[in-house]
Structures are given as C-alpha cells and as structure tokens.
Design a protein around this motif. Sequence first.
Motif, PDB file in Angstrom:
ATOM      1  N   LYS A 179       0.830  -1.209   0.000  1.00 51.07           N
ATOM      2  CA  LYS A 179       0.000   0.000   0.000  1.00 51.07           C
ATOM      3  C   LYS A 179       0.859   1.251   0.000  1.00 51.07           C
ATOM      4  O   LYS A 179       0.618   2.201  -0.759  1.00 51.07           O
ATOM      5  CB  LYS A 179      -0.926  -0.010   1.216  1.00 51.07           C
ATOM      6  N   ALA A 180       1.885   1.284   0.863  1.00 51.35           N
ATOM      7  CA  ALA A 180       2.765   2.451   0.926  1.00 51.35           C
ATOM      8  C   ALA A 180       3.537   2.628  -0.370  1.00 51.35           C
ATOM      9  O   ALA A 180       3.731   3.749  -0.845  1.00 51.35           O
ATOM     10  CB  ALA A 180       3.725   2.318   2.105  1.00 51.35           C
ATOM     11  N   ALA A 181       3.991   1.521  -0.932  1.00 50.58           N
ATOM     12  CA  ALA A 181       4.750   1.590  -2.187  1.00 50.58           C
ATOM     13  C   ALA A 181       3.920   2.202  -3.312  1.00 50.58           C
ATOM     14  O   ALA A 181       4.430   2.980  -4.133  1.00 50.58           O
ATOM     15  CB  ALA A 181       5.235   0.198  -2.574  1.00 50.58           C
ATOM     16  N   TRP A 182       2.624   1.876  -3.359  1.00 51.89           N
ATOM     17  CA  TRP A 182       1.737   2.448  -4.368  1.00 51.89           C
ATOM     18  C   TRP A 182       1.564   3.947  -4.162  1.00 51.89           C
ATOM     19  O   TRP A 182       1.442   4.714  -5.132  1.00 51.89           O
ATOM     20  CB  TRP A 182       0.379   1.759  -4.325  1.00 51.89           C
ATOM     21  N   GLN A 183       1.558   4.385  -2.903  1.00 50.46           N
ATOM     22  CA  GLN A 183       1.327   5.798  -2.607  1.00 50.46           C
ATOM     23  C   GLN A 183       2.588   6.645  -2.774  1.00 50.46           C
ATOM     24  O   GLN A 183       2.512   7.864  -2.934  1.00 50.46           O
ATOM     25  CB  GLN A 183       0.803   5.938  -1.172  1.00 50.46           C
ATOM     26  N   LEU A 184       3.741   6.004  -2.736  1.00 51.87           N
ATOM     27  CA  LEU A 184       5.009   6.722  -2.825  1.00 51.87           C
ATOM     28  C   LEU A 184       5.268   7.201  -4.248  1.00 51.87           C
ATOM     29  O   LEU A 184       5.054   6.458  -5.217  1.00 51.87           O
ATOM     30  CB  LEU A 184       6.143   5.793  -2.371  1.00 51.87           C
ATOM     31  N   SER A 185       5.721   8.448  -4.368  1.00 52.03           N
ATOM     32  CA  SER A 185       6.047   8.980  -5.691  1.00 52.03           C
ATOM     33  C   SER A 185       7.097   8.094  -6.364  1.00 52.03           C
ATOM     34  O   SER A 185       8.077   7.688  -5.737  1.00 52.03           O
ATOM     35  CB  SER A 185       6.589  10.401  -5.571  1.00 52.03           C
ATOM     36  N   PRO A 186       6.913   7.805  -7.647  1.00 52.08           N
ATOM     37  CA  PRO A 186       7.899   6.967  -8.353  1.00 52.08           C
ATOM     38  C   PRO A 186       9.262   7.624  -8.471  1.00 52.08           C
ATOM     39  O   PRO A 186      10.253   6.952  -8.783  1.00 52.08           O
ATOM     40  CB  PRO A 186       7.255   6.751  -9.733  1.00 52.08           C
ATOM     41  N   ASN A 187       9.336   8.924  -8.220  1.00 49.06           N
ATOM     42  CA  ASN A 187      10.607   9.636  -8.305  1.00 49.06           C
ATOM     43  C   ASN A 187      11.424   9.567  -7.018  1.00 49.06           C
ATOM     44  O   ASN A 187      12.552  10.058  -6.967  1.00 49.06           O
ATOM     45  CB  ASN A 187      10.372  11.096  -8.679  1.00 49.06           C
ATOM     46  N   VAL A 188      10.839   8.978  -5.960  1.00 48.71           N
ATOM     47  CA  VAL A 188      11.597   8.764  -4.729  1.00 48.71           C
ATOM     48  C   VAL A 188      12.486   7.551  -4.924  1.00 48.71           C
ATOM     49  O   VAL A 188      12.020   6.455  -5.249  1.00 48.71           O
ATOM     50  CB  VAL A 188      10.661   8.550  -3.523  1.00 48.71           C
TER      51      VAL A 188
END
Length: 396
Positions: A179-188
């Motif tokens: 869930k957190a991975a989906w919410q995290l910006s892909p640029n992080v």
Amino acid sequence: MTTFPIQTLNAISPVGLQRLDRSVFDVGTDIDSPRAILLRSADLHSVELPPSLYAVARAGAGTNNIPVDRLAARGIPVFNTPGANANAVKELVIAGMLLAARNLYHAADYTRDLVAVQGLSGADLEKQVEAGKKQFAGFELPGKTLGVIGLGAIGVLVANAAQSLGLKVLGYDPNVTIKAAWQLSPNVEQVSSVEELLSRSDMVTLHVPLVDGTRGMINAERIALMPQGGVVLNFARGGVVDEAAVIAALDSGHLHSYVNDFPTEAGAVHPKVIALPHLGASTGEAEDNCAVMAVDQLADYLLNGNIRNAVNFPDVVMTRTPGTTRLGIFNENKPNMIGQITAALAAAGLNVSEFTNKSRGDYAYTLVDVEGEVRDELKQEILAIEGIIRARKIEA
C-alpha cells in the motif's frame, strides 16, 4: 443486550466518543471492571490491569506507554491508529526543515531579545536587525537531498511533499508495504541501507517505531557518514537518535542543526538544537482522526471480534454469518491448534459456518461462526486445550 464498560484514561476527542452507542457502551473515567481502556499518553506499565479487560486502544501511533507483550500473553489486543495523525506530523517535519534551513528559530529569538531584553526601538532596532541578520543566513531546499528512514504513512507523505518542494528524496524501509509503495512517488529513490542513505543526504528525517532494532540508530558512526552541514530531524521517538552523538557533531560543526520533538536538558538549551514540545499530533484534526479510528476499531472488536491495527495480534476481519454464534479464540502459535479447536466444536455437534485463523509472531487468533448455541461447557473445553490463552463468545 450486553453493555461494554470502557474506561478513558486521557481526554479523548468527543468527535470519536460520540460514535459509541451509549445503549451499548458505558464510557467514563471512573469505570469499575472495564472491558476496554481507551487512552492517549497514560502509562499502563505500572498499572494493575483488571481481569475483566478485553482490549486496549490508543488514540495515536506509538504504544511505548503500554505493556504490549504482557497484554498479548493474556489475549488482549492493543490497538493503535497508524496514519491518523500522518498529515499533522508531515506538516511539522516540513516546518522543521524550513526552521533549520533558514535558522528561523534562533533568528526569532534574536529579534525578540533586541526588544524584550535590550529595549531597542525605532531606528536603533532597525539598525541592529540589519547588523545582526547575517549570522542567520541559511540555505534553500531545492537541490538538496532529503533521506527518509521509514516509509509508512507519515514517511510517504513527507517524501512526496519534500519532492514537491524541489528536494531530491531518498527512502529506506526494508519492510515497506505494498500500500505504501503504491502511494510513494515513483521519483523517490529507494536505497538498500541506512548507511547509503545517510552518506547521500543533506537532511535526514526518521519515521520508525522505537524498538530494539531502531534504538540509537542515528549514532556517531552513522552521523560521520553525512555530508558536512547536515540536518537531522526526529519526529519519531527520542530514543532512535543518540543525542550525545548528535550534540558532539553539532559542536564540531559537522552537523548544522538537530530538529526534534523530544526535549532533553542538554538539547533544549543547545544553540544548534530546535527542540519542540512533542507537537507531532497536536492539531485538532489529528486528535479527532485518532479518536475516531481508535473508537471504531475498539467497537468492532468488542461487538464482532474483528481485529484491525492491533500491534500484538494479526488483523482478522470476518463478516458475521446471520443466525450463527461467534467465538474469538487467542492461542499460542504452535502446531495442531486449529485441529484441536475444530475437533472440540465437532464433538459438541456444532457445524462451522465460517472460520478464519491468522498468526503473528508467537500468537494466533481465530474467529469462527458456528450453527447452534455455544454452551459454557464447550468454552471450558476449548480453554483446557494446551496453548489456548482466551476464548470469548461474542453475542450478536
């Protein structure tokens, strides 16, 4: 109908408390033999907890004030509210970054001192302001690198917000959820170690619980990896940072600033420390959100046996089957527990309609709906099974 007495040990937002049906829940500070305790910061470690207790719920994320392991051994889930105060903490972290980058905290003290202590005014005040402002020259955030240790609800919000301010963001969390991975910006950019993150970060912010593995994780050896003039932000728990090592790095000039929410005698008076009075979740919105989440989870457990966000037992949620009787069973996590439970139900002539069992660490929890009445004799038979901790018949 069964009434559940709930004891509150701290002031809980009425926005949350009003969600409890008073025909079912008796809520107050002076409750004898409570079925549940609802709290925020009250310390339960030295409190003798009554045998009537079914659950403890904290309107907040941290549970250091609660004897979690001792309660698990009694089959008592401890609920918390992860993410309910995430926005409040995120905003405080961003504010802390700006306080440190622009030296605002000490600059404001300087200005106040000119008037309150030195008594300056008018042209004299303006002259001294202009003369003194150079000592508070800071730096801008765009182009700097922020390292985020812990990518839970708060860490993800901080990482995404920091990126929108123009920072490059690195993240570290070996246990990041889907869930957190989906919410995290892909640029992080996610890195593979704390050491790599620190060596590449101008600023680092911590969002991890205080456990044996995180205590003192920011120590002298790891601080030395950070670039000259680095900033450490700690809005997680005081113990995750070795403050003596941080102060030594501040004194040597290796670190620029330490911003934290956990004042100590040494830190509160240090000229390069910004120590705030534990403001992380101190907004009306966060207190309301935490109370609502804690109350809803507690009510669902008392009424239906469902467990959501317990720190000492797995999440177990099952829709109630109409016309059945429900049992909630806590046991040690060891072989053949399910077989012994279902054998006892079959011997009692009860057909199982729905059954869910999950484990977490040393313990497991079972919800089972059966067709027919569960007599006290059956409950005692289940409790007599070696490894069973608690069995509760949950009235419809």
